[in-house]
Design an enzyme around this catalytic site. Structure first.
Site, PDB file in Angstrom:
ATOM      1  CG  ASP A 140      -1.896   1.121   1.262  1.00  0.00           C
ATOM      2  OD1 ASP A 140      -1.660   2.137   0.580  1.00  0.00           O
ATOM      3  OD2 ASP A 140      -2.915   0.984   1.955  1.00  0.00           O
ATOM      4  CG  LEU A 141       1.591   3.297  -3.728  1.00  0.00           C
ATOM      5  CD1 LEU A 141       0.818   3.932  -4.879  1.00  0.00           C
ATOM      6  CD2 LEU A 141       3.102   3.346  -4.000  1.00  0.00           C
ATOM      7  CE1 TYR A 187      -6.040  10.327 -11.317  1.00  0.00           C
ATOM      8  CE2 TYR A 187      -7.044  11.590 -13.097  1.00  0.00           C
ATOM      9  CZ  TYR A 187      -6.168  10.605 -12.663  1.00  0.00           C
ATOM     10  OH  TYR A 187      -5.436   9.899 -13.578  1.00  0.00           O
ATOM     11  CE  LYS A 232      -2.503  10.701 -11.659  1.00  0.00           C
ATOM     12  NZ  LYS A 232      -1.639   9.555 -11.372  1.00  0.00           N
ATOM     13  CB  SER A 275      -7.970   8.507 -23.388  1.00  0.00           C
ATOM     14  OG  SER A 275      -8.510   9.739 -22.962  1.00  0.00           O
TER      15      SER A 275
HETATM   16  P1  NAI Z   1      -6.015   1.595 -12.697  1.00  0.00           P
HETATM   17  O1  NAI Z   1      -6.970   2.219 -11.734  1.00  0.00           O
HETATM   18  O2  NAI Z   1      -6.501   0.508 -13.567  1.00  0.00           O
HETATM   19  O3  NAI Z   1      -4.716   1.104 -11.911  1.00  0.00           O
HETATM   20  C1  NAI Z   1      -4.223   1.742 -10.769  1.00  0.00           C
HETATM   21  C2  NAI Z   1      -3.672   0.695  -9.837  1.00  0.00           C
HETATM   22  O4  NAI Z   1      -3.192   1.364  -8.672  1.00  0.00           O
HETATM   23  C3  NAI Z   1      -4.727  -0.332  -9.374  1.00  0.00           C
HETATM   24  O5  NAI Z   1      -4.309  -1.643  -9.678  1.00  0.00           O
HETATM   25  C4  NAI Z   1      -4.840  -0.115  -7.888  1.00  0.00           C
HETATM   26  O6  NAI Z   1      -5.022  -1.300  -7.131  1.00  0.00           O
HETATM   27  C5  NAI Z   1      -3.496   0.540  -7.550  1.00  0.00           C
HETATM   28  N1  NAI Z   1      -3.598   1.341  -6.329  1.00  0.00           N
HETATM   29  C6  NAI Z   1      -4.582   2.194  -5.969  1.00  0.00           C
HETATM   30  N2  NAI Z   1      -4.337   2.688  -4.741  1.00  0.00           N
HETATM   31  C7  NAI Z   1      -3.173   2.139  -4.321  1.00  0.00           C
HETATM   32  C8  NAI Z   1      -2.413   2.245  -3.128  1.00  0.00           C
HETATM   33  N3  NAI Z   1      -2.808   3.026  -2.103  1.00  0.00           N
HETATM   34  N4  NAI Z   1      -1.278   1.539  -3.038  1.00  0.00           N
HETATM   35  C9  NAI Z   1      -0.870   0.724  -4.053  1.00  0.00           C
HETATM   36  N5  NAI Z   1      -1.557   0.577  -5.202  1.00  0.00           N
HETATM   37  C10 NAI Z   1      -2.692   1.281  -5.328  1.00  0.00           C
HETATM   38  O7  NAI Z   1      -5.449   2.810 -13.595  1.00  0.00           O
HETATM   39  P2  NAI Z   1      -4.717   2.746 -15.000  1.00  0.00           P
HETATM   40  O8  NAI Z   1      -5.678   3.121 -16.065  1.00  0.00           O
HETATM   41  O9  NAI Z   1      -3.945   1.505 -15.129  1.00  0.00           O
HETATM   42  O10 NAI Z   1      -3.711   3.985 -14.857  1.00  0.00           O
HETATM   43  C11 NAI Z   1      -2.430   3.816 -14.284  1.00  0.00           C
HETATM   44  C12 NAI Z   1      -1.867   5.185 -13.910  1.00  0.00           C
HETATM   45  O11 NAI Z   1      -1.848   6.003 -15.052  1.00  0.00           O
HETATM   46  C13 NAI Z   1      -2.684   5.913 -12.848  1.00  0.00           C
HETATM   47  O12 NAI Z   1      -1.810   6.613 -11.992  1.00  0.00           O
HETATM   48  C14 NAI Z   1      -3.501   6.894 -13.646  1.00  0.00           C
HETATM   49  O13 NAI Z   1      -3.798   8.059 -12.884  1.00  0.00           O
HETATM   50  C15 NAI Z   1      -2.574   7.207 -14.808  1.00  0.00           C
HETATM   51  N6  NAI Z   1      -3.315   7.588 -15.997  1.00  0.00           N
HETATM   52  C16 NAI Z   1      -3.970   6.652 -16.750  1.00  0.00           C
HETATM   53  C17 NAI Z   1      -4.656   7.036 -17.869  1.00  0.00           C
HETATM   54  C18 NAI Z   1      -5.326   6.049 -18.786  1.00  0.00           C
HETATM   55  O14 NAI Z   1      -5.812   6.465 -19.827  1.00  0.00           O
HETATM   56  N7  NAI Z   1      -5.370   4.749 -18.477  1.00  0.00           N
HETATM   57  C19 NAI Z   1      -4.768   8.465 -18.250  1.00  0.00           C
HETATM   58  C20 NAI Z   1      -4.054   9.355 -17.372  1.00  0.00           C
HETATM   59  C21 NAI Z   1      -3.332   8.923 -16.289  1.00  0.00           C
HETATM   60  C1  15L Z   2      -7.247   9.687 -16.619  1.00  0.00           C
HETATM   61  O1  15L Z   2      -6.465  10.359 -15.954  1.00  0.00           O
HETATM   62  C2  15L Z   2      -7.781   8.408 -16.114  1.00  0.00           C
HETATM   63  O2  15L Z   2      -6.838   7.710 -15.327  1.00  0.00           O
HETATM   64  C3  15L Z   2      -8.312   7.499 -17.202  1.00  0.00           C
HETATM   65  O3  15L Z   2      -9.107   6.491 -16.601  1.00  0.00           O
HETATM   66  C4  15L Z   2      -9.129   8.287 -18.228  1.00  0.00           C
HETATM   67  O4  15L Z   2     -10.269   8.797 -17.615  1.00  0.00           O
HETATM   68  C5  15L Z   2      -8.278   9.401 -18.782  1.00  0.00           C
HETATM   69  O5  15L Z   2      -7.736  10.220 -17.759  1.00  0.00           O
HETATM   70  C6  15L Z   2      -9.059  10.300 -19.752  1.00  0.00           C
HETATM   71  O6  15L Z   2      -9.016  11.510 -19.609  1.00  0.00           O
HETATM   72  O7  15L Z   2      -9.648   9.743 -20.677  1.00  0.00           O
END
Ligand code: NAI
Ligand code: 15L
Length: 270
Positions: A55-56, A140, A144, A169
């Site tokens: 857990d971070l 959120y 960031k 995205s």
């Molecule tokens: P996701 O929500 O699928 O994955 C995030 C992971 O972080 C999850 O597996 C969760 O269990 C873990 N997590 C949450 N709280 C935690 C904690 N306290 N300690 C340890 N682990 C924890 O998100 P996704 O889509 O994989 O995105 C990954 C990263 O990229 C995130 O930081 C997100 O903000 C960023 N991001 C993603 C985008 C996208 O389009 N997928 C767009 C912009 C940013």
């Molecule tokens: C984000 O920051 C989120 O992590 C992702 O789930 C999408 O919502 C993405 O932005 C977006 O703007 O599409």
């Protein structure tokens, strides 16, 4: 041919998440060992992997997590608008714990998965670059911005290099019209991360993670030294969202501002 593995051990947080699962195999060539971490289950460690549940927000656990690590891909945390208490634990305290551990372990290069929501209050008619002030669209997004500022501080204070990648995205395909502009293909994401890790010098860089889509809102000229060139474009998905409706629609703030629906989601307090 001998494979070059410049990093001894890369830590990737968020390994159980959507992007973590995509990246798991694809980052392997970049290090002898990939240490995967998440709060959630990641399954068994495969060849060349170490799997550590963490857990971070747990400072001692994050310090231990960083032992022997020489580069970090930080993808863990809350990834959409949520209650502030949860964002505070994962994205604010979590990132502070992470950077203190990074400093103590002597890690030199970090990629921080920031988000386009750090600048979501710019208009969809604006062109945004890294020199412009942040304009978060949600708690959120504010979290960031915190990560971006904290990593800047650790760079100025200790010389720890970070690329803050404001991801658009990143999904298999755009799932709404907005994402035709913000789409970041998985292949482009992987190549961009490779550039972030292996560019000779990145200092503290803010970059936008976006494919070569038509009508982009983000200008990456301040990240040119990364050497990243997007190869994909959302145009191959044009049929999904035929261009009929007015964009931005005069009375719809989710199309007037870049952050889309995030603008309406917060702030959330318990
Ligand atoms: P996701 O929500 O699928 O994955 C995030 C992971 O972080 C999850 O597996 C969760 O269990 C873990 N997590 C949450 N709280 C935690 C904690 N306290 N300690 C340890 N682990 C924890 O998100 P996704 O889509 O994989 O995105 C990954 C990263 O990229 C995130 O930081 C997100 O903000 C960023 N991001 C993603 C985008 C996208 O389009 N997928 C767009 C912009 C940013
Ligand atoms: C984000 O920051 C989120 O992590 C992702 O789930 C999408 O919502 C993405 O932005 C977006 O703007 O599409």
């Amino acid at each position: 041919m001998t494979q070059i593995t410049p990093f001894k051990r890369i830590l990737m947080t968020g390994a159980a998440g959507g992007l973590g699962k995509v990246l798991r195999d694809r980052i392997k060539p970049w290090a002898t060992i990939v240490r995967l971490s998440d709060l959630a289950d990641m399954g068994e460690a495969r060849d060349g992997e170490e799997v550590v549940r963490c857990d971070l927000s747990d400072k001692a656990a994050v310090l231990a997590l960083m032992e022997g690590v020489d580069a970090v891909l930080h993808f863990g945390g809350i990834s959409t608008e949520a209650h502030f208490d949860d964002i505070m634990q994962a994205n604010i305290l979590g990132v502070a714990n992470l950077y203190e551990a990074i400093h103590k372990a002597g890690v030199k290069r970090v990629v921080f998965a920031s988000s386009n929501h750090a600048v979501g209050y710019y208009k969809t008619t604006d062109m945004v670059d890294a020199s412009m002030p942040t304009r978060p669209d949600s708690m959120y997004g504010v979290s960031k911005c915190f990560g971006e500022s904290l990593s800047r501080y650790y760079y100025d204070r200790f010389g720890i290099e970070t690329v803050c990648l404001r991801i658009g995205s990143s999904f298999p395909a755009p799932i709404n019209k907005r994402m035709m502009t913000t789409y970041f293909s998985y292949d482009d994401l992987v190549e961009c991360l490779r550039c972030c890790l292996f560019a000779p010098r990145v200092g503290h860089t803010i970059a936008f993670g976006v494919s070569d889509n038509d009508g982009k809102w983000w200008d990456n000229r301040f990240a040119a030294h990364l050497g990243f060139k997007a190869k994909d474009s959302s145009t191959k998905f044009n049929d999904l969202f035929p261009d009929t409706s007015e964009f931005p629609a005069a009375d719809d703030i989710t199309t007037i501002y870049q952050g889309g629906k995030f603008l309406l989601d917060g702030p959330k307090y318990r």
